[in-house]
Design an enzyme around this catalytic site. Structure first.
Site, PDB file in Angstrom:
ATOM      1  N   SER A  56      -9.160  -2.118  -0.726  1.00  0.00           N
ATOM      2  CA  SER A  56      -9.101  -2.154  -2.181  1.00  0.00           C
ATOM      3  C   SER A  56      -7.890  -2.959  -2.661  1.00  0.00           C
ATOM      4  O   SER A  56      -6.797  -2.861  -2.107  1.00  0.00           O
ATOM      5  CB  SER A  56      -8.995  -0.728  -2.711  1.00  0.00           C
ATOM      6  OG  SER A  56      -8.878  -0.740  -4.119  1.00  0.00           O
ATOM      7  N   ILE A  59       1.153  -5.150  -9.249  1.00  0.00           N
ATOM      8  CA  ILE A  59       0.099  -5.606 -10.164  1.00  0.00           C
ATOM      9  C   ILE A  59      -0.057  -4.600 -11.303  1.00  0.00           C
ATOM     10  O   ILE A  59      -0.171  -4.971 -12.461  1.00  0.00           O
ATOM     11  CB  ILE A  59      -1.260  -5.775  -9.432  1.00  0.00           C
ATOM     12  CG1 ILE A  59      -1.111  -6.612  -8.152  1.00  0.00           C
ATOM     13  CG2 ILE A  59      -2.312  -6.356 -10.364  1.00  0.00           C
ATOM     14  CD1 ILE A  59      -0.584  -8.001  -8.329  1.00  0.00           C
ATOM     15  N   CYS A 117      -1.208   4.728  -5.636  1.00  0.00           N
ATOM     16  CA  CYS A 117      -0.668   3.483  -6.192  1.00  0.00           C
ATOM     17  C   CYS A 117       0.773   3.716  -6.638  1.00  0.00           C
ATOM     18  O   CYS A 117       1.031   4.597  -7.454  1.00  0.00           O
ATOM     19  CB  CYS A 117      -1.497   2.990  -7.369  1.00  0.00           C
ATOM     20  SG  CYS A 117      -0.777   1.489  -8.096  1.00  0.00           S
ATOM     21  N   GLY A 147       1.451  -6.069   4.422  1.00  0.00           N
ATOM     22  CA  GLY A 147       1.499  -7.156   5.401  1.00  0.00           C
ATOM     23  C   GLY A 147       1.994  -6.670   6.748  1.00  0.00           C
ATOM     24  O   GLY A 147       2.264  -5.479   6.938  1.00  0.00           O
TER      25      GLY A 147
END
Lengths: 308, 268
Positions: free
Chosen positions: A26, A76, A135, A222
């Site tokens: 996602s 974001i 989140c 990452g």
């Protein structure tokens, strides 16, 4: 086994039949459409949509991303068209895909998770619901639920009451003991657990002496986080008895195998897609090659094969 | 024919320093490279790197060769990513994703294109100018830099325009002052100017302000931190000036909605 022989990459995770255990994470594959020019979505086991919230969200002020050693920070802030915008503009494309579509949701209140779940359940054709209680970049909901075992359980049990679809809880690593949260969501009815979401991080512009990100902090993803994700997967594997979806820095077939061996029933490719949009399909092909070379007929047999 | 974007491996064809810190990299693509249009960009990274640099670098295409499969980019060596790129030698392999983004819109037949670039923001304007000249137009190219050494050589600038006007902040070459001074002059001279700009944010903001005051259309090619370059990360956003119908539309993605915008669309 000869090279010509077909390897069985299929698996069944929390009641979802997957052609292979490689999913798109996602927030890294949009709503599928943008990736189509680079990646045949039918080649991956499934796609997990960018998080949708009850109402449309603008997201955070830029800058939203910055590269860091072996990874990146993002803040974001869940920019998304909202539930109805998703149903009207994003679902029509997703519903035509020949791969499994898992819808990821987040909401400011426990109750709204239930309302969203009912609406998504009614669409028909959704393979499962992944609940983003992790989140780090929003002020309400998200990680505020995911850091607290009781709040996590409240959200998951509410989602559970509103659907018979598989419910997947996506956990944050930004807690003292991830196994405690994992146990509480499983007790609340989660069919599977995804881990890990991003680690909270920060970067500073030394000329301006300001944080680089508009949101000050962001989520680290990452290759930098892969060892952390693997360790958390290993701990949670011993704590709960539901399928685990492993993610965190998976960029190669080797990475995917490490997660599968440690006990992930399926894996999610996230940030790697930003660097190479076809990364997930390359991993699917790589898993097949690995099995052929190693004489493994069913990839699923490898899951949790970690020796002590 | 609409050509799609591709993820291909190329080879460094030539790589040289062309101004103080500025390097010109030409890449030959093994397969068929869909031809970039002026304003479009590529995401590149030395092949087979894994973690450093991690993300690709978005760079505007400055040159295309429609016969062979080569294209060029220009960049300024400013940080670890561009330093890694600057270490590449002829024959080295390089990952190329592109072309990405939307090109500059067509210039109306009766308009005079005025191209305004600053610093390392000049490359997309070189592509645009060269293209416009091939269609019979006669663009003006205004370029600003801090100092003479930071100006691209005339042999790179002149294919894009027969009317190159230079400015430097320190007066070491051309007009002593900003590109906006030269722009104001050009806007006075021309009947129907259309402005195309790319450069540092303060420069483009000044150009946007000057063109809006003069009621002249201006297209800006923006640069932002970017992860994917094809719309999924939603990292490279800028704020829209117009009231959005939904909060979802308050910010626009430079990679797929831009990088070229009408300057009046954006909050500068």
């Amino acid at each position: 086994m000869s090279d010509a022989q077909q390897v069985d990459l299929s698996t069944r995770v929390a009641g979802i039949d997957l052609a292979n255990p490689v999913l798109l994470a996602s927030g890294t594959c949009g709503y599928g459409e943008e990736l189509e020019p680079f990646l045949r979505l039918a080649e991956v086991g499934g796609i997990i949509t960018k998080t949708i919230t009850p109402e449309p969200r603008s997201g955070n002020r830029p800058p939203r991303i910055v590269e860091t050693p072996s990874g990146m920070l993002n803040a974001i802030g869940l920019q998304n068209p909202g539930l109805e915008g998703f149903v009207e503009h994003k679902w029509p494309f997703l519903s035509t895909l020949e791969t499994k579509v898992i819808v990821n949701i987040a909401a400011p209140t426990v109750e709204q998770h239930g309302e969203m779940t009912a609406r998504i359940d009614a669409l028909g054709g959704v393979a499962g619901i992944e609940v983003n209680i992790s989140c780090p970049n929003i002020r309400e909901g998200g990680v505020l639920f995911g850091c607290n075992p009781r709040a996590s359980a409240d959200v998951i049990s509410t989602v559970r009451r509103h659907t018979k679809l598989p419910v997947i809880a996506k956990l944050t690593p930004n807690v003292t003991d991830i196994t405690e949260i994992a146990r509480s969501v499983v007790d609340a009815g989660a069919d599977a657990v995804s881990l890990i979401n991003t680690l909270v991080g920060m970067a500073v512009d030394i000329e301006a002496r300001r944080p680089i990100l508009g949101n000050v902090t962001g989520g680290l993803s990452g290759p930098a986080i892969k060892p952390v994700a693997l360790a958390m997967l290993w701990k949670v594997r011993q704590a709960v008895d539901v399928p685990l979806l492993g993610l965190g820095g998976i960029s190669s077939t080797q990475d995917a195998l490490e997660f599968l061996i440690t006990g992930a029933s399926a894996i999610q490719v996230g940030t790697a897609t930003f660097v190479k949009p076809g990364a997930a399909a390359d991993i699917v092909a790589g898993l097949g090659d690995y099995c052929r070379k190693a004489g493994i007929a069913r990839l699923d047999d490898l899951v949790g094969s970690l020796k002590s | 024919m609409e050509e799609t974007t591709k993820d291909l491996e190329g080879v460094v064809f030539s790589h040289e320093e062309v101004a103080d810190g500025f390097r010109f990299l030409q890449i030959r693509i093994d397969g068929h490279l869909p031809c970039a249009r002026p304003g479009q960009f590529v995401q590149i990274r030395p092949s087979r790197t894994t973690t450093t640099p991690f993300l690709r670098m978005p760079l505007s295409v400055s040159h295309v060769d429609r016969v062979g499969s080569t294209f060029g980019v220009l960049y300024d060596v400013v940080g670890p990513k561009t330093r890694a790129l600057s270490d590449m030698n002829e024959g080295d392999r390089i990952d190329c994703l592109g072309p990405l983004g939307n090109p500059f819109p067509d210039v109306p037949d009766d308009a005079r294109p005025v191209l305004v670039g600053g610093g390392i923001g000049v490359p997309p304007l070189l592509h645009l100018g060269t293209h416009l000249r091939s269609t019979g137009m006669d663009p003006i190219l205004i370029v600003g830099a801090r100092t003479a050494g930071k100006h691209l050589p005339l042999e790179l600038l002149s294919p894009a325009s027969e009317h190159v006007r230079l400015a430097t902040d320190d007066g070491s070459l051309g007009h002593h002052g900003f590109v906006t001074d030269l722009l104001a002059q050009a806007l006075k001279e021309e009947d129907k100017p259309v402005v195309y700009t790319c450069g540092p944010h303060p420069m483009m903001a000044a150009v946007a302000s000057a063109t809006e005051s003069a009621d002249v259309r201006c297209y800006s090619s923006l640069e932002e931190y970017m992860a994917c370059g094809f719309g999924v990360c939603v990292g490279c956003v800028v704020e829209r000036r117009t009231q959005a119908n939904s909060p979802y539309d308050q910010f626009t993605r430079v990679c797929v909605d831009g990088p070229v915008y009408d300057a009046t669309e954006i909050v500068w």
